[in-house]
Scaffold this motif. Structure first.
Motif, PDB file in Angstrom:
ATOM      1  N   GLN A   1      -7.637  13.034   4.597  1.00 38.67           N
ATOM      2  CA  GLN A   1      -8.222  13.018   3.526  1.00 38.67           C
ATOM      3  C   GLN A   1      -9.535  12.078   3.204  1.00 38.67           C
ATOM      4  O   GLN A   1      -9.824  12.064   2.019  1.00 38.67           O
TER       5      GLN A   1
ATOM      6  N   GLU B   1      -3.876   9.284   5.317  1.00 39.93           N
ATOM      7  CA  GLU B   1      -4.832   9.401   3.778  1.00 39.93           C
ATOM      8  C   GLU B   1      -6.125   9.167   5.392  1.00 39.93           C
ATOM      9  O   GLU B   1      -6.640   9.580   4.968  1.00 39.93           O
TER      10      GLU B   1
ATOM     11  N   LYS C   1       0.866  -1.100  -0.597  1.00 37.80           N
ATOM     12  CA  LYS C   1       0.130  -0.448  -0.151  1.00 37.80           C
ATOM     13  C   LYS C   1       0.956   1.347   0.405  1.00 37.80           C
ATOM     14  O   LYS C   1       1.640   1.461   0.799  1.00 37.80           O
ATOM     15  N   ARG C   2       0.589   2.215  -0.901  1.00 36.85           N
ATOM     16  CA  ARG C   2       1.679   3.433  -1.013  1.00 36.85           C
ATOM     17  C   ARG C   2       0.344   4.606  -0.884  1.00 36.85           C
ATOM     18  O   ARG C   2      -0.640   4.142  -1.145  1.00 36.85           O
ATOM     19  N   THR C   3       0.655   5.696   0.074  1.00 37.82           N
ATOM     20  CA  THR C   3       0.461   6.301   0.415  1.00 37.82           C
ATOM     21  C   THR C   3      -0.308   7.552  -1.137  1.00 37.82           C
ATOM     22  O   THR C   3       0.487   7.410  -1.952  1.00 37.82           O
ATOM     23  N   SER C   4      -1.275   8.488  -1.194  1.00 40.25           N
ATOM     24  CA  SER C   4      -0.969   9.400  -2.245  1.00 40.25           C
ATOM     25  C   SER C   4       0.535  10.702  -2.335  1.00 40.25           C
ATOM     26  O   SER C   4       0.455  10.772  -2.999  1.00 40.25           O
ATOM     27  N   ILE C   5       0.423  10.878  -0.857  1.00 43.75           N
ATOM     28  CA  ILE C   5       1.429  11.858  -0.770  1.00 43.75           C
ATOM     29  C   ILE C   5       3.094  10.844  -0.943  1.00 43.75           C
ATOM     30  O   ILE C   5       3.377  11.703  -1.857  1.00 43.75           O
ATOM     31  N   GLU C   6       2.940  10.388  -0.892  1.00 44.35           N
ATOM     32  CA  GLU C   6       4.508   8.913  -1.443  1.00 44.35           C
ATOM     33  C   GLU C   6       4.164   8.694  -2.758  1.00 44.35           C
ATOM     34  O   GLU C   6       5.164   8.682  -3.370  1.00 44.35           O
ATOM     35  N   LYS C   7       2.789   8.684  -3.333  1.00 42.40           N
ATOM     36  CA  LYS C   7       3.082   8.837  -4.977  1.00 42.40           C
ATOM     37  C   LYS C   7       3.594   9.821  -5.385  1.00 42.40           C
ATOM     38  O   LYS C   7       4.516  10.180  -6.497  1.00 42.40           O
ATOM     39  N   LEU C   8       3.185  10.814  -5.108  1.00 37.11           N
ATOM     40  CA  LEU C   8       3.413  12.258  -4.837  1.00 37.11           C
ATOM     41  C   LEU C   8       4.780  12.558  -5.192  1.00 37.11           C
ATOM     42  O   LEU C   8       5.417  12.967  -6.267  1.00 37.11           O
TER      43      LEU C   8
END
Length: 215
Positions: free
Chosen positions: A191, A188, A71-78
């Protein structure tokens, strides 16, 4: 042998099973209703006669068990996208600088070897530019924010500790405090836009909730 079973090859479809059993000259159709999956428990019966059709990795349960997704968070992807962009920018800057260095060495620096001689293992401006490309990477590598990942992990760790120490999330009846099992999903929580539930009693526990609004 007294009997034989001809069935479909191992697959991950839990709702479908097709096969034919020949027993002493008679044929019997087999379907999913006559199949017991691995891990099932039979109740309200004293005995049964069974035959193992699939075993090991060929069972339907093992066919459906895949590798757990990370699992990857949206902040980590960004953040990963930003780092890749910085890597591309670093490569572009080093490439432009090395091309400029090769151009200068070919048309200007070649005549100044008395003051700035080339190395013994380089005899062309292209070789000088290639060596300087690696030098530019070493000089400009501070553009890549490696310390950013360490800082983000420290922030996540402190957030997890705050969640564990939060008295508002402590259940007195069960004597159970909040427990952050992973530090990668803390951001997360801020959000979340929608919460879906089967009924209101699941969240309120059939209790009256009084909300005080202070101006």
């Amino acid at each position: 042998p007294s009997g034989e079973i001809r069935c479909e090859p191992p697959n991950n479809n839990l709702e479908k099973y097709e096969g034919v059993m020949e027993w002493r000259g008679e044929k019997f159709s087999l379907n999913s209703d006559l199949m017991v999956l691995r891990g099932c428990v039979l109740r309200n019966t004293k005995w049964m006669i069974g035959l193992v059709v699939y075993a090991g990795k060929e069972t339907k349960q093992m066919q459906n068990s895949g590798q757990a997704k990370f699992k990857r968070t949206s902040i980590e992807k960004l953040m990963n996208k930003i780092v890749l962009f910085i890597f591309a920018l670093l490569f572009s800057l080093c490439l432009v600088c090395s091309i400029s260095c090769g151009y200068w060495e070919a048309y200007t620096g070649y005549y100044f070897q008395v003051y700035l001689p080339w190395e013994s293992y380089t005899d062309k401006a292209v070789s000088v530019a290639a060596l300087n490309f690696l030098s530019y990477i070493i000089v400009l590598n501070t553009l890549v924010p490696i310390s950013l990942y360490v800082t983000v992990e420290m922030i996540r760790l402190s957030q997890s500790l705050w969640i564990n120490w939060d008295k508002s999330m402590y259940d007195q009846q069960k004597d159970t405090p909040a427990k952050a099992r992973t530090t990668t999903l803390n951001e997360e929580l801020g959000q979340i836009e929608y919460i879906f539930s089967d009924k209101t009693g699941t969240l309120t526990q059939e209790r009256q909730i009084v909300t005080a609004i202070r101006e």
